[in-house]
Scaffold this motif. Sequence first.
Motif, PDB file in Angstrom:
ATOM      1  N   LEU A   1      49.422  12.611  14.752  1.00 26.20           N
ATOM      2  CA  LEU A   1      48.139  12.059  15.192  1.00 26.20           C
ATOM      3  C   LEU A   1      47.019  13.077  14.901  1.00 26.20           C
ATOM      4  O   LEU A   1      46.510  13.721  15.806  1.00 26.20           O
ATOM      5  CB  LEU A   1      48.192  11.735  16.689  1.00 26.20           C
ATOM      6  N   PRO A   2      46.617  13.232  13.643  1.00 29.95           N
ATOM      7  CA  PRO A   2      45.672  14.305  13.305  1.00 29.95           C
ATOM      8  C   PRO A   2      44.274  14.112  13.890  1.00 29.95           C
ATOM      9  O   PRO A   2      43.628  15.086  14.276  1.00 29.95           O
ATOM     10  CB  PRO A   2      45.630  14.283  11.775  1.00 29.95           C
TER      11      PRO A   2
ATOM     12  N   LEU B   1      42.783   7.668  19.041  1.00 25.39           N
ATOM     13  CA  LEU B   1      44.119   7.079  19.064  1.00 25.39           C
ATOM     14  C   LEU B   1      44.161   5.792  18.257  1.00 25.39           C
ATOM     15  O   LEU B   1      45.122   5.536  17.515  1.00 25.39           O
ATOM     16  CB  LEU B   1      44.542   6.821  20.506  1.00 25.39           C
ATOM     17  N   LEU B   2      43.111   5.009  18.346  1.00 22.81           N
ATOM     18  CA  LEU B   2      43.026   3.774  17.563  1.00 22.81           C
ATOM     19  C   LEU B   2      42.991   4.078  16.064  1.00 22.81           C
ATOM     20  O   LEU B   2      43.679   3.423  15.270  1.00 22.81           O
ATOM     21  CB  LEU B   2      41.786   2.991  17.974  1.00 22.81           C
ATOM     22  N   LEU B   3      42.224   5.075  15.681  1.00 24.50           N
ATOM     23  CA  LEU B   3      42.173   5.464  14.262  1.00 24.50           C
ATOM     24  C   LEU B   3      43.532   5.929  13.760  1.00 24.50           C
ATOM     25  O   LEU B   3      43.948   5.584  12.645  1.00 24.50           O
ATOM     26  CB  LEU B   3      41.155   6.587  14.058  1.00 24.50           C
ATOM     27  N   ASP B   4      44.213   6.736  14.575  1.00 24.27           N
ATOM     28  CA  ASP B   4      45.522   7.223  14.153  1.00 24.27           C
ATOM     29  C   ASP B   4      46.538   6.098  14.045  1.00 24.27           C
ATOM     30  O   ASP B   4      47.392   6.116  13.159  1.00 24.27           O
ATOM     31  CB  ASP B   4      46.028   8.287  15.131  1.00 24.27           C
TER      32      ASP B   4
ATOM     33  N   LEU C   1      34.158  -1.041   6.177  1.00 17.42           N
ATOM     34  CA  LEU C   1      34.123  -0.585   4.792  1.00 17.42           C
ATOM     35  C   LEU C   1      35.426   0.075   4.350  1.00 17.42           C
ATOM     36  O   LEU C   1      35.548   0.445   3.182  1.00 17.42           O
ATOM     37  CB  LEU C   1      32.963   0.395   4.595  1.00 17.42           C
ATOM     38  N   SER C   2      36.349   0.247   5.291  1.00 13.07           N
ATOM     39  CA  SER C   2      37.639   0.886   5.027  1.00 13.07           C
ATOM     40  C   SER C   2      37.449   2.291   4.438  1.00 13.07           C
ATOM     41  O   SER C   2      38.126   2.705   3.507  1.00 13.07           O
ATOM     42  CB  SER C   2      38.487   0.041   4.085  1.00 13.07           C
ATOM     43  N   TRP C   3      36.515   3.014   5.020  1.00 13.88           N
ATOM     44  CA  TRP C   3      36.244   4.393   4.621  1.00 13.88           C
ATOM     45  C   TRP C   3      36.432   5.252   5.847  1.00 13.88           C
ATOM     46  O   TRP C   3      35.600   5.261   6.758  1.00 13.88           O
ATOM     47  CB  TRP C   3      34.835   4.498   4.058  1.00 13.88           C
ATOM     48  N   TRP C   4      37.532   5.978   5.942  1.00 14.27           N
ATOM     49  CA  TRP C   4      37.920   6.675   7.150  1.00 14.27           C
ATOM     50  C   TRP C   4      36.965   7.802   7.524  1.00 14.27           C
ATOM     51  O   TRP C   4      36.925   8.218   8.684  1.00 14.27           O
ATOM     52  CB  TRP C   4      39.345   7.204   7.038  1.00 14.27           C
ATOM     53  N   VAL C   5      36.183   8.301   6.581  1.00 20.46           N
ATOM     54  CA  VAL C   5      35.270   9.407   6.876  1.00 20.46           C
ATOM     55  C   VAL C   5      34.181   8.967   7.859  1.00 20.46           C
ATOM     56  O   VAL C   5      33.819   9.716   8.770  1.00 20.46           O
ATOM     57  CB  VAL C   5      34.655   9.953   5.565  1.00 20.46           C
TER      58      VAL C   5
END
Length: 93
Positions: free
Chosen positions: A67-68, A49-52, A22-26
């Motif tokens: 890398l938050p 790590l993949l998300l960052d 859905l391309s919604w990072w939350v």
Amino acid sequence: MRHSSAIVPVAAALLLLAGFVLSWWVLSFAGVLLFATLGSPTAALLCALLLDLIYGPPTGFLHVLVLPVLVCVICVLLCRSFITRHLRDTSIY
């Protein structure tokens, strides 16, 4: 392992995948934090790590955190280890 305990990691993985689709990072962030709080440190660190790498560094005043999500997951894992160590050492009574 009970059958009900296998539902939560599957739900965390589904949240993570739903966030990508859905391309919604939350949703992805919630899935990674669910992995971290449930005690799957390897899965949480790899997914963070993949998300960052996918979403890149933030803009604005948080640009110093390259890398938050990984930093947040490491903080959650450290807090979880300190809390579980404290709760095991103290008695409830």
